[in-house]
Design a protein around this motif. Structure first.
Motif, PDB file in Angstrom:
ATOM      1  N   ILE B 203      23.960 -62.472  36.972  1.00 34.24           N
ATOM      2  CA  ILE B 203      23.931 -63.846  36.448  1.00 34.24           C
ATOM      3  C   ILE B 203      25.076 -63.970  35.453  1.00 34.24           C
ATOM      4  N   GLN B 204      26.025 -64.859  35.753  1.00 32.22           N
ATOM      5  CA  GLN B 204      27.206 -64.976  34.912  1.00 32.22           C
ATOM      6  C   GLN B 204      26.985 -66.013  33.815  1.00 32.22           C
ATOM      7  N   GLU B 205      27.563 -65.717  32.644  1.00 39.74           N
ATOM      8  CA  GLU B 205      27.410 -66.568  31.459  1.00 39.74           C
ATOM      9  C   GLU B 205      25.943 -66.925  31.222  1.00 39.74           C
ATOM     10  N   PRO B 206      25.089 -65.903  31.125  1.00 43.15           N
ATOM     11  CA  PRO B 206      23.647 -66.191  31.048  1.00 43.15           C
ATOM     12  C   PRO B 206      23.208 -66.728  29.695  1.00 43.15           C
ATOM     13  N   ARG B 207      22.242 -67.615  29.759  1.00 47.72           N
ATOM     14  CA  ARG B 207      21.539 -68.045  28.559  1.00 47.72           C
ATOM     15  C   ARG B 207      20.070 -67.812  28.785  1.00 47.72           C
ATOM     16  N   HIS B 208      19.389 -67.468  27.673  1.00 44.29           N
ATOM     17  CA  HIS B 208      17.973 -67.176  27.735  1.00 44.29           C
ATOM     18  C   HIS B 208      17.229 -68.405  27.199  1.00 44.29           C
ATOM     19  N   ILE B 209      16.514 -69.087  28.105  1.00 41.74           N
ATOM     20  CA  ILE B 209      15.797 -70.302  27.714  1.00 41.74           C
ATOM     21  C   ILE B 209      14.360 -70.192  28.225  1.00 41.74           C
ATOM     22  N   ARG B 246      21.910 -76.697  25.852  1.00 39.05           N
ATOM     23  CA  ARG B 246      22.418 -76.503  27.211  1.00 39.05           C
ATOM     24  C   ARG B 246      21.750 -77.444  28.219  1.00 39.05           C
ATOM     25  N   LEU B 247      20.493 -77.798  27.986  1.00 36.71           N
ATOM     26  CA  LEU B 247      19.728 -78.480  29.034  1.00 36.71           C
ATOM     27  C   LEU B 247      19.971 -79.991  29.056  1.00 36.71           C
ATOM     28  N   THR B 248      20.144 -80.503  30.256  1.00 35.41           N
ATOM     29  CA  THR B 248      20.142 -81.948  30.460  1.00 35.41           C
ATOM     30  C   THR B 248      18.688 -82.368  30.705  1.00 35.41           C
ATOM     31  N   PRO B 249      18.383 -83.665  30.557  1.00 38.74           N
ATOM     32  CA  PRO B 249      17.000 -84.096  30.835  1.00 38.74           C
ATOM     33  C   PRO B 249      16.541 -83.682  32.234  1.00 38.74           C
ATOM     34  N   LYS B 250      17.467 -83.696  33.185  1.00 44.49           N
ATOM     35  CA  LYS B 250      17.103 -83.334  34.557  1.00 44.49           C
ATOM     36  C   LYS B 250      16.746 -81.845  34.659  1.00 44.49           C
ATOM     37  N   MET B 251      17.579 -80.983  34.018  1.00 43.21           N
ATOM     38  CA  MET B 251      17.280 -79.542  34.028  1.00 43.21           C
ATOM     39  C   MET B 251      15.950 -79.273  33.335  1.00 43.21           C
ATOM     40  N   ARG B 252      15.730 -79.972  32.208  1.00 40.33           N
ATOM     41  CA  ARG B 252      14.480 -79.774  31.456  1.00 40.33           C
ATOM     42  C   ARG B 252      13.286 -80.106  32.329  1.00 40.33           C
ATOM     43  N   ARG B 253      13.410 -81.198  33.097  1.00 40.90           N
ATOM     44  CA  ARG B 253      12.305 -81.609  33.950  1.00 40.90           C
ATOM     45  C   ARG B 253      12.040 -80.560  35.023  1.00 40.90           C
ATOM     46  N   THR B 273       4.410 -68.163  27.510  1.00 37.99           N
ATOM     47  CA  THR B 273       5.809 -68.558  27.593  1.00 37.99           C
ATOM     48  C   THR B 273       6.384 -68.095  28.913  1.00 37.99           C
ATOM     49  N   VAL B 274       7.097 -68.999  29.582  1.00 39.04           N
ATOM     50  CA  VAL B 274       7.781 -68.622  30.818  1.00 39.04           C
ATOM     51  C   VAL B 274       9.270 -68.519  30.498  1.00 39.04           C
ATOM     52  N   GLU B 275       9.814 -67.318  30.665  1.00 39.71           N
ATOM     53  CA  GLU B 275      11.219 -67.072  30.326  1.00 39.71           C
ATOM     54  C   GLU B 275      12.115 -67.255  31.543  1.00 39.71           C
ATOM     55  N   PHE B 276      13.258 -67.901  31.314  1.00 39.11           N
ATOM     56  CA  PHE B 276      14.251 -68.081  32.376  1.00 39.11           C
ATOM     57  C   PHE B 276      15.623 -67.622  31.899  1.00 39.11           C
ATOM     58  N   LEU B 277      16.468 -67.236  32.852  1.00 41.51           N
ATOM     59  CA  LEU B 277      17.903 -67.134  32.598  1.00 41.51           C
ATOM     60  C   LEU B 277      18.543 -68.360  33.224  1.00 41.51           C
ATOM     61  N   VAL B 278      19.519 -68.930  32.526  1.00 37.56           N
ATOM     62  CA  VAL B 278      20.267 -70.067  33.071  1.00 37.56           C
ATOM     63  C   VAL B 278      21.716 -69.617  33.189  1.00 37.56           C
ATOM     64  N   ASP B 279      22.326 -69.805  34.358  1.00 40.94           N
ATOM     65  CA  ASP B 279      23.706 -69.338  34.519  1.00 40.94           C
ATOM     66  C   ASP B 279      24.714 -70.424  34.155  1.00 40.94           C
ATOM     67  N   GLY B 280      26.010 -70.055  34.235  1.00 41.48           N
ATOM     68  CA  GLY B 280      27.075 -70.941  33.794  1.00 41.48           C
ATOM     69  C   GLY B 280      27.101 -72.266  34.537  1.00 41.48           C
ATOM     70  N   GLU B 281      26.521 -72.269  35.735  1.00 47.19           N
ATOM     71  CA  GLU B 281      26.544 -73.510  36.506  1.00 47.19           C
ATOM     72  C   GLU B 281      25.234 -74.287  36.410  1.00 47.19           C
ATOM     73  N   GLY B 282      24.338 -73.795  35.546  1.00 48.08           N
ATOM     74  CA  GLY B 282      23.109 -74.552  35.313  1.00 48.08           C
ATOM     75  C   GLY B 282      21.964 -74.183  36.242  1.00 48.08           C
ATOM     76  N   ARG B 283      22.160 -73.144  37.080  1.00 49.47           N
ATOM     77  CA  ARG B 283      21.034 -72.690  37.909  1.00 49.47           C
ATOM     78  C   ARG B 283      20.124 -71.841  37.041  1.00 49.47           C
ATOM     79  N   PHE B 284      18.804 -71.926  37.305  1.00 49.38           N
ATOM     80  CA  PHE B 284      17.877 -71.149  36.474  1.00 49.38           C
ATOM     81  C   PHE B 284      17.054 -70.200  37.322  1.00 49.38           C
TER      82      PHE B 284
END
Lengths: 88, 453
Positions: B203-209, B246-253, B273-284
């Motif tokens: 997962i490139q440019e990962p964020r933990h959300i 990082r999240l847009t309303p659409k991603m949040r939904r 809590t449900v943990e996700f990784l979000v990549d540089g292109e917004g895929r989770f």
């Protein structure tokens, strides 16, 4: 503590901070060192656990362990004596 | 409602739970070790029971002693906090067997959450995206190449027995995969005594959300928005915020819906809590379920106005979810800084000792969860987290300004703490713009190794 007239140098190893002193890497394993062992510089002598972080206590010099001043699994204060090493 | 709850924890989280109980009119029992007689949670409880010696395995992890304390004091339920016994299925079962309510998920939930592979399969079957990987261990470079082509480069080779970031190799094309595969296998054997390796998409440019969820006994489930937890050092979170920049309303939904699907697939109960990784292109991608109240839960409380610990207690008591939770609007921006008694200038070595001068911050938009007080001596036996400082304002910029001001006011002398590091991060241009990934901290400690020798 140094014995007069002896050419050997006694080096004290003291606790860098307070923590629990462990002589073994794990409860079911033998101690890192015993009195009389010859240790190399930077060899691990013991572990010190402070707030769930383990630090390796390493020999500052090469030499023979002549005293182990701390007891296994006992809390030490900052600067308490742990080992005495005699350099050749 | 329960009339008496035992809090099976110490420090700031015990204080947090005791306060919630007091507000609900529930009597409280604290437990403590021989080293914790003077800890704040002992003073705030109605009763306190010593459950063993300083070493946690003999006190805060001593199930028999804790259950005995609950029975002797007539407690009806046990709140485990986080850490210690919070995610131990055997403890939850032992509570049940003794007629005590475990305030948390079911023993089955705890077992599922503890088995990451089974959890991943379970939620994937419910349509939640997971990180693509080989279904099992891989034996030959040819097999590895075939699977890598399916999931797409770059991929990582991981040791099945590894963990904490160890035993990982990144391969950007089939040539490097063929070269690295045998080496990775040998390394896995040498490091973990097991040469099984598998392949996972990098997962490139990962964020933990992560998303906070609440589920009642009747299967009603809601999520309370996300927490951005990307700022970490060695997999330990340092700063959390809600919402995520990082999240847009659409991603949040869609992530919120995925979190609820994951909870339903796991037949989850209570807060989690449900943990996700979000990549540089917004895929989770789903990572795991944390079956406990989390350290960083207050950021969600500030933006939702919901007391999560009280909700845990109500749900454990069998109450249904408040329908108003479905209609929640997130309000403003909240940030949390974890204050650890560690020296950021000396490789984060712990800094135990006595708090000789204590001046906590206050004022508009500040919340402080801590067990510190002037004269308190930090025991050497427990975690270095000493305070969670939170700032809340209408905007992210406003919350950051409040946080900086509060960090500057905060005196915990002579202990070394992570406060100076937080002040540096809160001035970093990338942080201010919300642009960061999980290796953000390397900017401040470029030479730091992943693991000590």
């Amino acid at each position: 503590m140094s014995s007069p007239g002896s050419s050997d140098k006694r080096v004290e190893v003291r606790a860098p901070m307070s923590g629990v002193f462990y002589r073994r890497p794990a409860p079911d394993q033998p101690p890192y060192v015993e009195v009389g062992d010859f240790v190399k510089k930077r060899q691990v002598l013991a572990l010190l656990e402070t707030m769930k972080v383990f630090q390796k206590i390493r020999a500052p010099v090469e030499g023979t362990v002549v005293e182990i001043a701390a007891e296994n699994e006992v809390p030490l204060k900052d600067n308490d004596l742990m080992f005495v090493i005699e350099t050749p | 409602m329960f009339s008496k709850i035992l809090v099976a924890n110490r420090g700031e989280i015990a204080v947090r739970v005791l306060r919630a109980c007091r507000e609900l009119g529930i009597r409280t029992v604290a437990i403590y070790s021989e080293a914790d007689e003077h800890c704040l949670h002992v003073r705030l409880a109605d009763e306190a029971v010593c459950v063993g010696p300083a070493v946690s395995t003999k006190s805060y992890l001593n199930i028999d002693s804790i259950l005995d304390a609950a029975k002797r004091t007539g407690a009806q339920a046990i709140h485990p906090g986080y850490g210690y016994l919070a995610e131990r299925g055997d403890f939850a079962k032992a509570c049940e067997a003794d007629g005590l309510v475990f305030i948390g998920p079911t023993p089955e939930n705890l077992e599922l959450a503890g088995d990451k592979l089974v959890a991943k399969k379970t939620v994937h079957a419910a349509g939640v995206p997971v990180i693509p990987s080989s279904p099992t261990g891989i034996d030959t470079p040819q097999e590895a190449e075939r699977i890598a082509q399916q999931i797409g480069y770059p991929v990582i080779i991981k040791a099945s027995a590894g963990g904490g970031g160890r035993g990982i190799r990144i391969c950007r094309d089939s040539q490097s995969l063929l070269e690295e595969f045998p080496v990775a296998k040998m390394e896995a054997k040498a490091a973990f005594g097991n040469d099984e390796v598998y392949i996972e998409k990098l997962i490139q440019e990962p964020r933990h959300i992560e998303f906070q969820i609440l589920v009642d006994r009747f299967g009603n489930a809601v999520h309370l928005g996300e927490r951005e937890c990307t700022i970490q050092r060695r997999y330990q979170k340092l700063i959390e915020e809600s919402p995520s920049p990082r999240l847009t309303p659409k991603m949040r939904r869609s992530m919120g819906e995925a979190a609820i699907s994951a909870a339903r697939a796991a037949r989850y109960f209570n807060a989690g809590t449900v943990e996700f990784l979000v990549d540089g292109e917004g895929r989770f991608y789903f990572l795991e379920i944390n079956a406990r109240i989390q350290v960083e839960h207050p950021v969600t409380e500030l933006v939702t106005g919901v007391d999560l610990v009280k909700e845990q207690i109500r749900l454990a008591c069998g109450y249904p979810l408040d329908p108003a939770l479905e209609e929640l609007q997130l309000r403003g921006w909240a940030i949390e800084c974890r204050i650890n008694a560690e020296d950021p200038d000396r490789n984060f070595l712990p800094s135990p000792g006595t708090v000789e001068q204590y001046r906590p911050p206050g004022g508009f938009g500040i919340r402080l969860d801590t067990h510190l007080y002037q004269g308190y001596e930090l025991p050497i036996y427990y975690d270095s987290l000493v305070a969670k400082l939170l700032a809340h304002d209408r905007t992210r910029e406003g919350a950051i300004r409040i946080m900086r001001r509060a960090l500057e006011e905060f005196t915990i002398s002579p202990l070394k703490t992570t406060i100076p590091l937080h002040l540096r991060i809160l001035q970093d241009p990338d942080f201010l713009q919300g642009r960061f990934t999980t290796d953000f901290i390397k900017k401040f400690y470029p030479d730091e190794e992943e693991e000590e020798d």
